[in-house]
Design a protein around this motif. Sequence first.
Motif, PDB file in Angstrom:
ATOM      1  N   ASP A   1      39.798  40.943  40.641  1.00  0.00           N
ATOM      2  CA  ASP A   1      40.372  40.203  39.523  1.00  0.00           C
ATOM      3  C   ASP A   1      41.549  39.353  40.002  1.00  0.00           C
ATOM      4  OD1 ASP A   1      38.560  41.541  38.016  1.00  0.00           O
ATOM      5  OD2 ASP A   1      39.990  42.910  37.080  1.00  0.00           O
ATOM      6  N   ARG A   2      41.688  38.184  39.407  1.00  0.00           N
ATOM      7  CA  ARG A   2      42.800  37.314  39.755  1.00  0.00           C
ATOM      8  C   ARG A   2      43.197  36.515  38.523  1.00  0.00           C
ATOM      9  NH1 ARG A   2      43.191  33.939  45.412  1.00  0.00           N
ATOM     10  NH2 ARG A   2      45.340  33.169  45.172  1.00  0.00           N
ATOM     11  N   ALA A   3      44.487  36.469  38.274  1.00  0.00           N
ATOM     12  CA  ALA A   3      44.983  35.752  37.105  1.00  0.00           C
ATOM     13  C   ALA A   3      44.628  34.276  37.202  1.00  0.00           C
ATOM     14  CB  ALA A   3      46.494  35.923  37.000  1.00  0.00           C
ATOM     15  N   PRO A   4      44.498  33.593  36.066  1.00  0.00           N
ATOM     16  CA  PRO A   4      44.209  32.154  36.104  1.00  0.00           C
ATOM     17  C   PRO A   4      45.223  31.402  36.955  1.00  0.00           C
ATOM     18  CG  PRO A   4      44.012  32.995  33.869  1.00  0.00           C
ATOM     19  CD  PRO A   4      44.591  34.106  34.693  1.00  0.00           C
ATOM     20  N   SER A   5      44.743  30.380  37.628  1.00  0.00           N
ATOM     21  CA  SER A   5      45.588  29.631  38.550  1.00  0.00           C
ATOM     22  C   SER A   5      46.585  28.746  37.806  1.00  0.00           C
ATOM     23  CB  SER A   5      44.722  28.757  39.450  1.00  0.00           C
ATOM     24  OG  SER A   5      45.525  27.951  40.294  1.00  0.00           O
ATOM     25  N   THR A   6      47.792  28.639  38.385  1.00  0.00           N
ATOM     26  CA  THR A   6      48.798  27.695  37.890  1.00  0.00           C
ATOM     27  C   THR A   6      48.985  26.530  38.852  1.00  0.00           C
ATOM     28  OG1 THR A   6      50.579  28.984  38.933  1.00  0.00           O
ATOM     29  CG2 THR A   6      50.035  29.506  36.629  1.00  0.00           C
ATOM     30  N   ARG A  39      25.389  27.039  38.299  1.00  0.00           N
ATOM     31  CA  ARG A  39      26.535  26.199  38.600  1.00  0.00           C
ATOM     32  C   ARG A  39      27.825  26.938  38.277  1.00  0.00           C
ATOM     33  NH1 ARG A  39      28.548  20.752  35.584  1.00  0.00           N
ATOM     34  NH2 ARG A  39      29.195  19.517  37.397  1.00  0.00           N
ATOM     35  N   GLY A  40      28.723  27.004  39.252  1.00  0.00           N
ATOM     36  CA  GLY A  40      29.989  27.674  39.050  1.00  0.00           C
ATOM     37  C   GLY A  40      31.158  26.779  39.399  1.00  0.00           C
ATOM     38  N   GLU A  41      32.257  26.949  38.678  1.00  0.00           N
ATOM     39  CA  GLU A  41      33.452  26.187  38.987  1.00  0.00           C
ATOM     40  C   GLU A  41      34.220  26.860  40.113  1.00  0.00           C
ATOM     41  OE1 GLU A  41      37.632  24.565  36.994  1.00  0.00           O
ATOM     42  OE2 GLU A  41      36.285  25.853  35.824  1.00  0.00           O
ATOM     43  N   LEU A  42      34.781  26.062  41.008  1.00  0.00           N
ATOM     44  CA  LEU A  42      35.676  26.563  42.039  1.00  0.00           C
ATOM     45  C   LEU A  42      37.102  26.307  41.558  1.00  0.00           C
ATOM     46  CD1 LEU A  42      33.876  25.391  45.318  1.00  0.00           C
ATOM     47  CD2 LEU A  42      33.595  27.510  44.023  1.00  0.00           C
ATOM     48  N   GLU A  43      37.719  27.344  41.023  1.00  0.00           N
ATOM     49  CA  GLU A  43      39.062  27.223  40.475  1.00  0.00           C
ATOM     50  C   GLU A  43      40.070  27.172  41.621  1.00  0.00           C
ATOM     51  OE1 GLU A  43      42.016  29.477  37.277  1.00  0.00           O
ATOM     52  OE2 GLU A  43      40.126  30.400  37.872  1.00  0.00           O
ATOM     53  N   ALA A  44      40.892  26.137  41.636  1.00  0.00           N
ATOM     54  CA  ALA A  44      41.790  25.888  42.768  1.00  0.00           C
ATOM     55  C   ALA A  44      43.058  26.728  42.675  1.00  0.00           C
ATOM     56  CB  ALA A  44      42.154  24.413  42.823  1.00  0.00           C
ATOM     57  N   TYR A  45      43.336  27.448  43.768  1.00  0.00           N
ATOM     58  CA  TYR A  45      44.599  28.169  43.936  1.00  0.00           C
ATOM     59  C   TYR A  45      45.412  27.548  45.075  1.00  0.00           C
ATOM     60  CZ  TYR A  45      43.000  31.767  40.720  1.00  0.00           C
ATOM     61  OH  TYR A  45      42.579  32.434  39.589  1.00  0.00           O
ATOM     62  N   GLY A  46      44.876  26.506  45.672  1.00  0.00           N
ATOM     63  CA  GLY A  46      45.501  25.770  46.750  1.00  0.00           C
ATOM     64  C   GLY A  46      44.582  24.616  47.107  1.00  0.00           C
ATOM     65  N   ASP A  47      45.022  23.773  48.033  1.00  0.00           N
ATOM     66  CA  ASP A  47      44.173  22.642  48.423  1.00  0.00           C
ATOM     67  C   ASP A  47      42.890  23.095  49.099  1.00  0.00           C
ATOM     68  OD1 ASP A  47      45.748  20.601  47.414  1.00  0.00           O
ATOM     69  OD2 ASP A  47      46.968  20.458  49.225  1.00  0.00           O
ATOM     70  N   ASN A  48      42.910  24.263  49.731  1.00  0.00           N
ATOM     71  CA  ASN A  48      41.703  24.795  50.377  1.00  0.00           C
ATOM     72  C   ASN A  48      41.587  26.292  50.084  1.00  0.00           C
ATOM     73  OD1 ASN A  48      39.383  24.958  51.932  1.00  0.00           O
ATOM     74  ND2 ASN A  48      40.500  25.141  53.865  1.00  0.00           N
ATOM     75  N   GLU A  49      41.814  26.634  48.833  1.00  0.00           N
ATOM     76  CA  GLU A  49      41.695  28.029  48.395  1.00  0.00           C
ATOM     77  C   GLU A  49      41.176  28.034  46.962  1.00  0.00           C
ATOM     78  OE1 GLU A  49      44.376  32.048  47.576  1.00  0.00           O
ATOM     79  OE2 GLU A  49      45.326  30.198  48.275  1.00  0.00           O
ATOM     80  N   PHE A  50      39.973  28.582  46.790  1.00  0.00           N
ATOM     81  CA  PHE A  50      39.319  28.540  45.490  1.00  0.00           C
ATOM     82  C   PHE A  50      38.758  29.920  45.131  1.00  0.00           C
ATOM     83  CE2 PHE A  50      38.949  24.508  47.680  1.00  0.00           C
ATOM     84  CZ  PHE A  50      39.384  23.581  46.740  1.00  0.00           C
ATOM     85  N   ILE A  51      38.547  30.141  43.840  1.00  0.00           N
ATOM     86  CA  ILE A  51      37.873  31.334  43.338  1.00  0.00           C
ATOM     87  C   ILE A  51      36.671  30.872  42.519  1.00  0.00           C
ATOM     88  CG2 ILE A  51      38.017  33.323  41.780  1.00  0.00           C
ATOM     89  CD1 ILE A  51      39.515  33.792  44.323  1.00  0.00           C
ATOM     90  N   GLU A  52      35.507  31.445  42.790  1.00  0.00           N
ATOM     91  CA  GLU A  52      34.291  31.063  42.066  1.00  0.00           C
ATOM     92  C   GLU A  52      34.284  31.679  40.673  1.00  0.00           C
ATOM     93  OE1 GLU A  52      30.189  30.902  40.597  1.00  0.00           O
ATOM     94  OE2 GLU A  52      31.471  32.661  40.833  1.00  0.00           O
ATOM     95  N   ARG A  53      33.940  30.853  39.674  1.00  0.00           N
ATOM     96  CA  ARG A  53      33.799  31.301  38.285  1.00  0.00           C
ATOM     97  C   ARG A  53      32.491  30.720  37.729  1.00  0.00           C
ATOM     98  NH1 ARG A  53      38.255  34.770  38.184  1.00  0.00           N
ATOM     99  NH2 ARG A  53      40.209  33.625  38.527  1.00  0.00           N
ATOM    100  N   ASP A  54      31.654  31.550  37.120  1.00  0.00           N
ATOM    101  CA  ASP A  54      30.482  31.030  36.427  1.00  0.00           C
ATOM    102  C   ASP A  54      30.176  31.936  35.246  1.00  0.00           C
ATOM    103  OD1 ASP A  54      28.084  32.967  37.112  1.00  0.00           O
ATOM    104  OD2 ASP A  54      29.125  32.635  39.009  1.00  0.00           O
ATOM    105  N   GLU A  55      29.340  31.466  34.350  1.00  0.00           N
ATOM    106  CA  GLU A  55      29.136  32.183  33.089  1.00  0.00           C
ATOM    107  C   GLU A  55      28.485  33.543  33.273  1.00  0.00           C
ATOM    108  OE1 GLU A  55      26.079  30.658  30.420  1.00  0.00           O
ATOM    109  OE2 GLU A  55      25.439  29.261  31.993  1.00  0.00           O
ATOM    110  N   TYR A  56      27.846  33.796  34.417  1.00  0.00           N
ATOM    111  CA  TYR A  56      27.219  35.090  34.663  1.00  0.00           C
ATOM    112  C   TYR A  56      28.016  35.973  35.622  1.00  0.00           C
ATOM    113  CZ  TYR A  56      23.243  32.862  32.406  1.00  0.00           C
ATOM    114  OH  TYR A  56      22.441  32.212  31.506  1.00  0.00           O
ATOM    115  N   GLY A  57      29.157  35.483  36.072  1.00  0.00           N
ATOM    116  CA  GLY A  57      29.941  36.282  37.006  1.00  0.00           C
ATOM    117  C   GLY A  57      29.200  36.542  38.302  1.00  0.00           C
ATOM    118  N   LEU A  58      28.327  35.607  38.690  1.00  0.00           N
ATOM    119  CA  LEU A  58      27.462  35.807  39.855  1.00  0.00           C
ATOM    120  C   LEU A  58      28.256  36.145  41.105  1.00  0.00           C
ATOM    121  CD1 LEU A  58      24.508  35.588  40.965  1.00  0.00           C
ATOM    122  CD2 LEU A  58      25.042  33.215  41.521  1.00  0.00           C
ATOM    123  N   LEU A  59      29.311  35.373  41.359  1.00  0.00           N
ATOM    124  CA  LEU A  59      30.162  35.608  42.524  1.00  0.00           C
ATOM    125  C   LEU A  59      31.623  35.720  42.086  1.00  0.00           C
ATOM    126  CD1 LEU A  59      28.512  33.057  44.969  1.00  0.00           C
ATOM    127  CD2 LEU A  59      28.362  35.533  45.138  1.00  0.00           C
TER     128      LEU A  59
END
Length: 479
Positions: free
Chosen positions: A382-387, A430-450
């Motif tokens: 788990d990771r809090a939403p990115s700021t 299709r999943g969104e790569l939520e940015a936590y940095g310029d080269n650091e992302f967390i995968e999010r998709d409606e099924y929680g696949l990854l």
Amino acid sequence: MLKRALSFLFLGSVLSTGCSTPPETKPSPESCEALPSAVRERLEPFVTERMQQGHIPGLSLVILQGGQPVCVKGYGLANQETNRPMTPKTLVSIGSTTKSMTALALMQQVEAGTVDLEAPVTRYLPWFRTADGLQEQILVKHLLTHTSGLPMGYFWDGSLDDGALERRVRSLADVKLRFTPGQGEEYSNDGFAVAGLIVQTVAGKPFAQYLTESVFTPLGMSHTHLDLVSVEEPDLVAQGYAWTRGQLHPTSPPWSSAHVPAGAATFTSAEDVGRYFSGLLTRGQGPGGRVLSAEGVERMWQPLVIPTSGMGWVLSQQFGRRMVSHGGSTLNSGSMFLMFPSDNTAVAVLSNLKTKVSEEVALGVAAMLFGEEPAPASPSRDRAPSTFVPDTRVWQDYVGSFDTAVGPVSISVDEGRLWASFGMAQPAIRGELEAYGDNEFIERDEYGLLEGTKVSFQHEPDGDLLLLFDGQPIGQRVP
């Protein structure tokens, strides 16, 4: 075979006391009274704690000792919206643990003399082709051990007609093998689709009908179904969920009968899984007849092409014992089957969330049965939403198609967001790569696949761009 407790009143002669013998009560599997007290006392706290850590709404558990169920329980909720509890009778979509059932069906044909494990697939499906022309090198045994070279894939286009399975196998004419058959290993749902079509072809009846008549019925698995249409009590079906962006979401993704042999739509209960295990641990004998010879069952648990793979089962050592196992998942549910044949012991977990915690619970319960400590829980993903406020211009450097260990991945930018499209699923997910940095992302998709997977990119000196999951390269961009 699962049975509720029966009370027997012995009314024999009472020659010396003149008193009747009090009733004897057989421990009910639902009460788990037959388990050692040390295990029974730890069981519920362990399961409920892991469920909470893994955000699992509902879970059912079955434990066998001596080849018979000694504990069958439900925990949590089968449906959060209606507050319906999970029970031993609740039907859960188990996913790929179905593969062992498909392998059993094919082994029935081997014992009947209609299929040869060493024969090429084209002996039974003469029209079968792959894009590279290597189809003649794929043997039946390669399908059951994930050594055919067919890539990993998940097919869920919603096609439910009788011809969907054959259409899917025919479509493999457009697919190139990942390696020469027998010279590598890659998990392949399509390999089991081909195996199921072979069973369907030689048996002369639809695969689902064959599995029901020749496997489920003789094993007493009367509440196991290969589609939701045949479920007579829909209220028994667990609602499936996805965990994404810190919340549980009820989901109902489509499925396709094209992947039924691989586990696309097998709905079963903890009670029926107990019956399945009982039939296997008694080496093929079910209450309605024998499904396979004792030698045939044992053969399924022996290496066939590679040391770690039997037929529809993973082979390993655990707790100093031989373990045969398999996990399964759909986009909104999961299961884990563990068997220890030499100990006549088995554990299964069914859950209405796709999560690795199902495997952790099953292994933890098995550890307790054998007097060992369960492994610690995996760290939370788990990771809090990115700021972080990204410079989206940087993302253009990541755009492209990647050939990876999980199939083709396409990276794109759309409406100020970075996206990853996973081609291992058809239609693609299709999943969104939520940015936590310029080269650091967390995968999010409606099924929680990854869900929670850390995604990054790495430039190589030769100009290649690597795609990394959790810091490990999984593939590179296609030029």
